[in-house]
Design a protein around this motif. Structure first.
Motif, PDB file in Angstrom:
ATOM      1  N   ILE A  67       1.602  -2.981  -5.988  1.00 55.42           N
ATOM      2  CA  ILE A  67       1.717  -3.863  -7.151  1.00 55.42           C
ATOM      3  C   ILE A  67       2.434  -5.132  -6.707  1.00 55.42           C
ATOM      4  N   GLY A  68       1.911  -6.271  -7.100  1.00 54.76           N
ATOM      5  CA  GLY A  68       2.596  -7.546  -6.891  1.00 54.76           C
ATOM      6  C   GLY A  68       3.031  -8.083  -8.240  1.00 54.76           C
ATOM      7  N   ILE A  69       4.266  -8.545  -8.332  1.00 50.95           N
ATOM      8  CA  ILE A  69       4.779  -9.039  -9.618  1.00 50.95           C
ATOM      9  C   ILE A  69       5.465 -10.388  -9.440  1.00 50.95           C
ATOM     10  N   GLY A  70       5.109 -11.318 -10.311  1.00 52.04           N
ATOM     11  CA  GLY A  70       5.743 -12.628 -10.365  1.00 52.04           C
ATOM     12  C   GLY A  70       6.737 -12.661 -11.517  1.00 52.04           C
ATOM     13  N   ARG A  77      13.577 -12.927  -0.784  1.00 49.58           N
ATOM     14  CA  ARG A  77      12.536 -12.279   0.027  1.00 49.58           C
ATOM     15  C   ARG A  77      12.699 -10.768   0.112  1.00 49.58           C
ATOM     16  N   HIS A  78      13.813 -10.222  -0.395  1.00 48.87           N
ATOM     17  CA  HIS A  78      14.050  -8.782  -0.383  1.00 48.87           C
ATOM     18  C   HIS A  78      13.795  -8.146  -1.752  1.00 48.87           C
ATOM     19  N   GLY A  79      13.303  -8.943  -2.713  1.00 50.34           N
ATOM     20  CA  GLY A  79      13.013  -8.419  -4.041  1.00 50.34           C
ATOM     21  C   GLY A  79      14.188  -8.414  -4.989  1.00 50.34           C
ATOM     22  N   ILE A  80      15.237  -9.140  -4.641  1.00 51.24           N
ATOM     23  CA  ILE A  80      16.425  -9.200  -5.501  1.00 51.24           C
ATOM     24  C   ILE A  80      16.256 -10.326  -6.519  1.00 51.24           C
ATOM     25  N   GLU A  95      11.898  -4.758  -6.938  1.00 49.76           N
ATOM     26  CA  GLU A  95      10.916  -3.981  -6.175  1.00 49.76           C
ATOM     27  C   GLU A  95      11.286  -2.505  -6.172  1.00 49.76           C
ATOM     28  N   GLN A  96      12.532  -2.202  -5.907  1.00 53.23           N
ATOM     29  CA  GLN A  96      12.977  -0.806  -5.891  1.00 53.23           C
ATOM     30  C   GLN A  96      12.886  -0.177  -7.273  1.00 53.23           C
ATOM     31  N   LEU A 101       9.954   3.628 -10.876  1.00 50.69           N
ATOM     32  CA  LEU A 101       9.340   3.993 -12.158  1.00 50.69           C
ATOM     33  C   LEU A 101       7.880   4.413 -12.028  1.00 50.69           C
ATOM     34  N   ILE A 102       7.178   3.904 -11.018  1.00 53.37           N
ATOM     35  CA  ILE A 102       5.737   4.145 -10.936  1.00 53.37           C
ATOM     36  C   ILE A 102       5.289   4.839  -9.647  1.00 53.37           C
ATOM     37  N   SER A 103       6.191   4.983  -8.691  1.00 52.80           N
ATOM     38  CA  SER A 103       5.887   5.653  -7.419  1.00 52.80           C
ATOM     39  C   SER A 103       4.753   4.988  -6.648  1.00 52.80           C
ATOM     40  N   LEU A 104       4.780   3.663  -6.638  1.00 54.14           N
ATOM     41  CA  LEU A 104       3.849   2.858  -5.846  1.00 54.14           C
ATOM     42  C   LEU A 104       4.648   1.751  -5.169  1.00 54.14           C
ATOM     43  N   PRO A 105       4.171   1.232  -4.035  1.00 53.60           N
ATOM     44  CA  PRO A 105       4.852   0.107  -3.409  1.00 53.60           C
ATOM     45  C   PRO A 105       4.801  -1.136  -4.299  1.00 53.60           C
ATOM     46  N   VAL A 106       5.877  -1.908  -4.309  1.00 51.25           N
ATOM     47  CA  VAL A 106       5.968  -3.114  -5.142  1.00 51.25           C
ATOM     48  C   VAL A 106       6.487  -4.264  -4.289  1.00 51.25           C
ATOM     49  N   ARG A 107       5.873  -5.418  -4.459  1.00 52.91           N
ATOM     50  CA  ARG A 107       6.368  -6.679  -3.863  1.00 52.91           C
ATOM     51  C   ARG A 107       6.555  -7.660  -5.014  1.00 52.91           C
TER      52      ARG A 107
END
Length: 179
Positions: A67-70, A77-80, A95-96, A101-107
């Protein structure tokens, strides 16, 4: 074939898309952004919507790359997320949290930065190694791609052109507290 989800998190609505690995949008939908309780419902709502879509269309987790989220605010760059006033968020690793919550990789990244990456890959900037994109919405944002790479800046705000102070005597405050 592998698939992914794209999420554009806005202050009023969350726009979601189901994409193939080549970046072709196969389906899109939206849900309201629930900003109550300091935005604590936003990520669970996104996770539930994606899970619901996967269940409804019988999509196996193994076929999802991630999943990619804007996000409408600074994301390093670390998802913070470094505070997102319009959503009531403080500092946390989006990202974490969404991955949990969904058990998929997130960026994750700033929404204007993600728009710039999308335009450089599949849109008006396709084929260009360098580009600048300006976004106009609730605020003014920007994304910069240099030699095919996103310019993040020190705190994920490298292209936040809406926060450039052009008048040292400005009296109107932004939601972030600056002028």
């Amino acid at each position: 074939m592998k698939y992914g989800f794209g999420v554009d998190l806005g202050g009023t609505t969350v726009k979601l898309a189901f994409l193939d690995e080549a970046g072709n949008m196969l389906h899109k939908w939206e849900i309201p952004t629930d900003k109550t309780d300091s935005g604590s419902h936003i990520l669970p709502d996104i996770a539930a919507s994606i899970k619901g879509y996967m269940d409804e269309h019988d999509i196996a987790k193994e076929s999802i790359v991630g999943i990619g989220i804007g996000v409408p605010g600074p994301v390093d760059r670390h998802g913070i997320v470094n505070e997102c006033e319009n959503l009531g968020w403080g500092v946390f690793n989006i990202e974490q949290e969404l991955s949990r919550l969904i058990s998929l990789p997130v960026r994750a990244g700033n929404d204007a930065n993600m728009a710039a990456l999308g335009e450089s890959w599949k849109g008006g900037g396709q084929g260009c190694d360098n580009m600048v994109l300006a976004t106009l919405g609730t605020g003014v944002g920007g994304g910069i791609v240099v030699e095919g790479n996103l310019l993040h800046g020190a705190h994920g705000s490298g292209a936040e052109i809406g926060h450039i102070c052009v008048n040292t005597e400005e009296t109107v405050r932004c939601n972030c507290g600056n002028y």
